[in-house]
Design an enzyme around this catalytic site. Structure first.
Site, PDB file in Angstrom:
ATOM      1  N   ASP A 110       3.337 -12.263   8.210  1.00 26.52           N
ATOM      2  CA  ASP A 110       3.533 -11.825   7.095  1.00 26.52           C
ATOM      3  C   ASP A 110       4.980 -11.735   6.339  1.00 26.52           C
ATOM      4  O   ASP A 110       5.624 -12.354   5.710  1.00 26.52           O
ATOM      5  CB  ASP A 110       2.683 -10.931   6.556  1.00 26.52           C
ATOM      6  CG  ASP A 110       1.155 -11.500   6.554  1.00 26.52           C
ATOM      7  OD1 ASP A 110       0.745 -12.674   6.887  1.00 26.52           O
ATOM      8  OD2 ASP A 110       0.184 -10.821   6.611  1.00 26.52           O
ATOM      9  N   ARG A 191       1.095   5.065   6.228  1.00 26.13           N
ATOM     10  CA  ARG A 191       1.741   4.042   5.202  1.00 26.13           C
ATOM     11  C   ARG A 191       2.738   5.192   4.310  1.00 26.13           C
ATOM     12  O   ARG A 191       3.857   4.791   4.003  1.00 26.13           O
ATOM     13  CB  ARG A 191       0.730   3.598   4.139  1.00 26.13           C
ATOM     14  CG  ARG A 191      -0.055   2.476   4.984  1.00 26.13           C
ATOM     15  CD  ARG A 191       0.986   1.449   5.432  1.00 26.13           C
ATOM     16  NE  ARG A 191       0.095   0.306   6.049  1.00 26.13           N
ATOM     17  CZ  ARG A 191       0.399   0.127   7.662  1.00 26.13           C
ATOM     18  NH1 ARG A 191       1.118   0.808   8.262  1.00 26.13           N
ATOM     19  NH2 ARG A 191      -0.549  -0.862   7.864  1.00 26.13           N
ATOM     20  N   ASP A 220      -3.458  -1.151   1.564  1.00 29.90           N
ATOM     21  CA  ASP A 220      -1.991  -0.592   1.853  1.00 29.90           C
ATOM     22  C   ASP A 220      -1.021  -0.736   0.561  1.00 29.90           C
ATOM     23  O   ASP A 220      -0.011  -0.237   0.487  1.00 29.90           O
ATOM     24  CB  ASP A 220      -1.565  -1.244   3.032  1.00 29.90           C
ATOM     25  CG  ASP A 220      -2.068  -0.533   4.390  1.00 29.90           C
ATOM     26  OD1 ASP A 220      -2.784   0.471   4.294  1.00 29.90           O
ATOM     27  OD2 ASP A 220      -2.147  -1.312   5.388  1.00 29.90           O
ATOM     28  N   SER A 272      -6.741  -9.172  13.116  1.00 33.09           N
ATOM     29  CA  SER A 272      -5.894  -8.521  12.485  1.00 33.09           C
ATOM     30  C   SER A 272      -5.793  -6.885  12.724  1.00 33.09           C
ATOM     31  O   SER A 272      -6.474  -6.216  12.685  1.00 33.09           O
ATOM     32  CB  SER A 272      -6.008  -8.550  10.816  1.00 33.09           C
ATOM     33  OG  SER A 272      -4.864  -7.751  10.294  1.00 33.09           O
TER      34      SER A 272
END
Length: 496
Positions: A110, A191, A220, A272
């Protein structure tokens, strides 16, 4: 001690243009409508001459406030000719114009395709930022080459492991924050520390925007952007997954191939994953059906409990004011302590969680988490509190821990409410000092010992033997008074 490395990298990149899916979402009145590019704005394939200096900088931040030492090392790295750099960054992109964007970069699919997409759509320089939060050395290998091949102008890598554990993980541990009975908030805690570092890097390199590779369906995106808003509301935020024509991983792989962007996945990759020093999460493929059992070979941090050693292992956790400080009597730094417990817990199959959770955006999702060291620490911390906190304090703390976990899960780390709750947790656990010994055996944890100099447990009071402090005869009057409401209600119902 935080450490950062910055690599300047320019590389020729062939960019294909695609029409915008929908309008860009920029802030500070910089909303730009899609329009057709003139031929002068196209960034076709080029052959460049290698020339110019690049800077590799290493900075160390001391733990004390205001303590900072910087060391700069000069090195020669490949770069575009200055004229080509100016041409590429002065042009207006498909969706508008930004000067420089700091991208949260992992080197995966990504974020790799986002680099050329940002240059194509915003005519900007892209600074790739990677945070080392303990995801493993393999995840960091080759990032410089990947960023360069993707067309980034810089790669900045910062070691955030100690900050992550000390300032984010341990406060959550002290608070007893667990989301929806199971989730130990591994990704949720990571995060904000990454986003905070991105804001710092944006200031250092003079960027006017930040970008991330989070999808529009996940949590996220909220966690990153709330941190950006809290720490620097002037920054523009670009979220390509909410803007581009790429609709899934298949499209992203094809886009990467067309742009010669190196990515470590193929169409056959099934899970993932997100990893850091606290945990490793697994989502996707067979896990998307809650009825499916996870495959045995999916797990990476923990052995199958059935294959764990046939002999139990004992581990002692030392805690001071609610914060872990030692393992088996040996004092360790926060990240070293957690790493040690990950190794110990992993070989005994500790810390596997399979759950269906409620995402912040409203949908349910199924994930499997491996948190070996974290599970050991949570067990020890809660057990020690059984000695040091009274009944009502535990009840209030537990009720506030639910809210604390909800705030962290929702990305509101820098919210005044979480900070206020944290102040309460710090105060209430001042006396939570001592040690807890645990027995680890084939995926299970058994508490075998707990000690504290501040223990509220008194053997002379709790013993079934007679004592001077507690007179059993006093219980009769207590029960009559405590049960008075129950007795009065019964009298009313029976007409007495």
């Amino acid at each position: 001690m935080a450490q950062s490395k910055t690599f300047s990298t320019y590389s020729p990149t062939s960019l294909a243009f695609h029409g915008p899916k929908r309008a860009s979402l920029l802030y500070n009145d910089r909303v730009c409508c899609p329009r057709k590019l003139s031929s002068a704005m196209e960034l076709g394939a080029r052959t460049s001459e290698v020339r110019g200096d690049a800077c590799v900088s290493i900075s160390s931040n001391g733990r004390g406030a205001g303590s900072q030492n910087k060391q700069v090392i000069r090195a020669a790295l490949p770069s575009y000719k200055e004229s080509e750099i100016l041409e590429a960054t002065n042009n207006r992109g498909l969706r508008g114009k930004l000067k420089k964007v700091v991208l949260a970069y992992s080197g995966g699919l990504d974020t790799s395709v986002i680099v050329p997409w940002l240059r194509e759509n915003y005519g900007c320089e892209v600074v790739c930022f990677t945070a080392d939060v303990g995801q493993g050395i393999k995840e960091l290998e080759g990032l410089e080459a990947k960023a360069k091949a993707s067309g980034a102008c810089q790669l900045v890598v910062k070691d955030l492991k100690e900050e992550f554990v000390k300032d984010f993980i341990f406060p959550c541990l002290r608070a007893g924050a667990i989301y929806e009975r199971k989730y130990l908030l591994g990704t949720s805690m990571a995060r904000p520390v990454i986003a905070k570092a991105m804001v710092d890097v944006a200031e250092e390199v003079g960027a006017d925007a930040v970008a991330h590779g989070c999808t529009g369906k996940g949590n996220d995106q909220v966690r990153f952007e709330l941190t950006f808003f809290a720490l620097n509301p002037k920054l523009n935020v670009v979220a390509p997954w909410r803007e581009w024509d790429i609709t899934g991983r298949e499209d992203a792989i094809e886009y990467a191939k067309k742009h010669n962007v190196p990515v470590p996945v193929t169409k056959k990759s099934i899970y993932s994953r997100d990893g850091n020093l606290w945990h490793l999460s697994h989502e996707g493929d067979v896990l998307e059906d809650p009825a499916n059992e996870p495959k045995k070979d999916m797990y990476m941090l923990t052995v199958d409990p059935e294959d764990a050693p046939n002999q139990p292992e004992y581990v002692e956790i030392g805690i001071v004011s609610g914060i872990p400080v030692s393992v088996n009597g040996k004092e360790l730094s926060p990240s070293s302590l957690l790493s040690e417990l990950n190794q110990i817990g992993g070989r005994h199959g500790i810390g596997r969680i399979d759950m269906v959770e409620n995402r912040l955006v409203g949908m349910k999702s199924r994930g499997v988490y491996e948190t070996p060291g974290g599970t050991i620490l949570f067990t020890a911390a809660l057990e020690l509190e059984s000695l040091t906190l009274d009944r009502e304090t535990i009840q209030v703390k537990d009720s506030l821990a639910l809210k604390y976990a909800e705030l962290v899960y929702a990305g509101r780390w820098f919210d005044p409410l979480r900070e206020s709750l944290d102040a309460f947790m710090e105060k209430i656990t001042e006396t939570t000092t001592g040690s807890v010994t645990l027995k680890l055996y084939k995926g299970s944890i058994t508490v075998t010992s707990r000690k504290s100099p501040n223990s509220l447990y008194r053997q002379d009071i709790s013993s079934f033997e007679s004592g001077d402090i507690y007179d059993q005869a006093d219980a009769a009057g207590f029960i009559r008074l405590y049960g008075l409401p129950t007795r009065v209600r019964a009298m009313l119902e029976k007409g007495i």
